[in-house]
Design an enzyme around this catalytic site. Sequence first.
Site, mmCIF file in Angstrom:
data_model
loop_
_atom_site.group_PDB
_atom_site.id
_atom_site.type_symbol
_atom_site.label_atom_id
_atom_site.label_comp_id
_atom_site.label_asym_id
_atom_site.label_seq_id
_atom_site.Cartn_x
_atom_site.Cartn_y
_atom_site.Cartn_z
ATOM 1 N N CYS A 119 0.859 -1.182 0.000
ATOM 2 C CA CYS A 119 0.000 0.000 0.000
ATOM 3 C C CYS A 119 0.898 1.237 0.000
ATOM 4 O O CYS A 119 2.121 1.141 0.151
ATOM 5 C CB CYS A 119 -0.916 0.005 1.222
ATOM 6 S SG CYS A 119 -0.022 0.143 2.797
ATOM 7 N N GLU A 129 0.666 -0.278 16.415
ATOM 8 C CA GLU A 129 -0.205 0.837 16.033
ATOM 9 C C GLU A 129 -1.132 1.219 17.174
ATOM 10 O O GLU A 129 -1.336 2.400 17.460
ATOM 11 C CB GLU A 129 -1.021 0.476 14.791
ATOM 12 C CG GLU A 129 -1.899 1.628 14.334
ATOM 13 C CD GLU A 129 -2.833 1.251 13.204
ATOM 14 O OE1 GLU A 129 -3.954 1.804 13.169
ATOM 15 O OE2 GLU A 129 -2.455 0.413 12.367
ATOM 16 N N ASN A 172 -3.040 -7.263 8.912
ATOM 17 C CA ASN A 172 -3.931 -7.320 7.742
ATOM 18 C C ASN A 172 -3.759 -8.637 6.983
ATOM 19 O O ASN A 172 -4.710 -9.139 6.398
ATOM 20 C CB ASN A 172 -3.727 -6.102 6.838
ATOM 21 C CG ASN A 172 -2.413 -6.109 6.102
ATOM 22 O OD1 ASN A 172 -2.302 -6.656 5.005
ATOM 23 N ND2 ASN A 172 -1.386 -5.505 6.684
#
Length: 365
Positions: free
Chosen positions: A47, A161, A259
């Site tokens: 990404c 995160e 993910n």
Amino acid sequence: MATSTSIPVSLPMPRIPRTRRSPQEIADASPNVNQRKVLLAAPRGYCAGVDRAVVAVEKALEHYGPPVYVRKQIVHNLHVVSELEARGAIFVEETDEVPEGALVVFSAHGVSPAVVRSAEDRGLQTIDATCPLVTKVHREAVRFAKNDYEILLIGHEGHEEVEGTYGEAPHATTIVNNPEEADTVQVKNPDKLIWLSQTTLSVDETMETVRRLRERFPNLQDPPSDDICYATTNRQVAIKTIAPKSDLVIVVGSSNSSNSVRLVEVSLDYGAKAAYRVDFAHEVDESWFEGVSTVGVTSGASVPDVLVQEVLELLAEYGFGDVEEITLAEEDIVFSLPKEIRGKLKEAGDDSRALGGRGTPTTSR
């Protein structure tokens, strides 16, 4: 002389030699399979935020010279980390492992204000490679805490995160790990409550958590915009389409990549008969191919496409040479490199790369 300690899991485990069953053996064990094919998900892999972070370390090595220290893994992928280590990056757990005055890069997952202060106290030069979409969530946490909101942060406790976002407003934030915790979490003021989320979660599970929270707290507010990033969403949408048509799904990605792990779960939830995650093609077990006519393939948002191509090459050896790419979205988002790197590139007259992102660079943020 100061020393540093590399993250123990940053290098892949040594390969254990083994003898694979031959393609003919697998074909003989699958007498009712006449046609084999691969459904290849698109988008997949890198990404914009991951690309930005990796390029930031690469450019730092080019222009500052090694060693360049990186707090935590720059992105959650063993191959990427080991490649950067070979070029002179040193991955550490905390800033106190970095020699005073040295250069340290903060990973794409973001850091708490306490980590920033620690780096300042040690006189470290810093490059902040936090994904801009994670930075957005940090700013939301700060803003809502200042306005006396209580924040329910949906995410996995202990993930880098989540630690960073929580650290922006620890006095106002409660972590909700899953839908079950939504049924028991306690709040102080149910009328001034907002939820935020980790950017790499399962969309379906997050919405189920929100649904359960709202049953208990009807005045729960939504974040101003989606916190789950576009890349996570797009990869899950793609695999939801492929999974029902697949006897087997192979997800390329590392075990600490949230993910990537979610893609395996989504594959099984949406009808894949089997789904496995691998870092490298050599981890694929050829026995998985027995009785299989269709293999779905995708990869997490921190995976370079070379690793997917190696899996496709292995599949082709076992008769899965017919590859159909299933495209569910086009990604053209790019992010500017961290300001510290942009300044160094300008000073050096290096205009080779100013953006991070693998799509057509038509949208910048």
